[in-house]
Design a protein around this motif. Structure first.
Motif, PDB file in Angstrom:
ATOM      1  N   UNK A  47     -26.434 -21.022  30.879  1.00 29.90           N
ATOM      2  CA  UNK A  47     -25.554 -21.983  30.095  1.00 29.90           C
ATOM      3  C   UNK A  47     -26.084 -21.884  28.758  1.00 29.90           C
ATOM      4  N   UNK A  48     -25.020 -21.758  27.836  1.00 34.75           N
ATOM      5  CA  UNK A  48     -25.434 -22.109  26.396  1.00 34.75           C
ATOM      6  C   UNK A  48     -24.648 -23.402  25.740  1.00 34.75           C
ATOM      7  N   UNK A  49     -25.222 -24.394  25.480  1.00 35.41           N
ATOM      8  CA  UNK A  49     -24.483 -25.724  24.860  1.00 35.41           C
ATOM      9  C   UNK A  49     -24.817 -25.976  23.484  1.00 35.41           C
ATOM     10  N   UNK A  53     -24.256 -29.518  16.554  1.00 33.56           N
ATOM     11  CA  UNK A  53     -24.763 -28.521  16.042  1.00 33.56           C
ATOM     12  C   UNK A  53     -25.857 -27.740  16.281  1.00 33.56           C
ATOM     13  N   UNK A  54     -26.716 -28.396  17.004  1.00 29.82           N
ATOM     14  CA  UNK A  54     -27.985 -27.553  17.636  1.00 29.82           C
ATOM     15  C   UNK A  54     -27.649 -26.769  18.961  1.00 29.82           C
ATOM     16  N   UNK A  55     -27.896 -25.425  18.881  1.00 27.74           N
ATOM     17  CA  UNK A  55     -27.799 -24.888  20.225  1.00 27.74           C
ATOM     18  C   UNK A  55     -28.795 -25.047  21.091  1.00 27.74           C
ATOM     19  N   UNK A  60     -31.306 -21.035  35.228  1.00 26.45           N
ATOM     20  CA  UNK A  60     -31.443 -21.323  36.700  1.00 26.45           C
ATOM     21  C   UNK A  60     -32.632 -22.170  37.078  1.00 26.45           C
ATOM     22  N   UNK A  61     -33.749 -21.620  36.336  1.00 28.21           N
ATOM     23  CA  UNK A  61     -35.072 -22.024  36.910  1.00 28.21           C
ATOM     24  C   UNK A  61     -35.293 -23.441  36.202  1.00 28.21           C
ATOM     25  N   UNK A  62     -34.296 -23.873  35.226  1.00 28.13           N
ATOM     26  CA  UNK A  62     -34.508 -25.122  34.651  1.00 28.13           C
ATOM     27  C   UNK A  62     -33.753 -26.149  35.358  1.00 28.13           C
TER      28      UNK A  62
END
Length: 66
Positions: A47-49, A53-55, A60-62
């Motif tokens: 997933x990318x969140x 303003x900070x990506x 899955x390991x996290x």
């Protein structure tokens, strides 16, 4: 089925997990039951969140701890 949360539309995803009973017996509020364990956990896509303003991303390991 389309759902809305805070003005954003999304389609819910359902993941089916096959469970098996173990030999461990537990009691909750006087009711006994056998503990279940997942046979195989599903893989979670990365997933990318963006937050303020900070990506940042999660893999899955996290998300899975053993």
């Amino acid at each position: 089925m389309k759902l809305t949360y805070r003005g954003y539309d999304y389609n819910p995803t359902h993941i089916s997990i096959t469970m098996t009973n173990t030999d461990e017996k537990a009691t909750y509020r006087g009711v006994s039951y056998y503990v279940q364990q997942a046979q195989k956990l599903p893989t979670v896509p990365p997933h990318q969140f963006t937050y303020r303003g900070i990506s940042y991303g999660l893999s899955s390991k996290d998300l899975c701890t053993e």
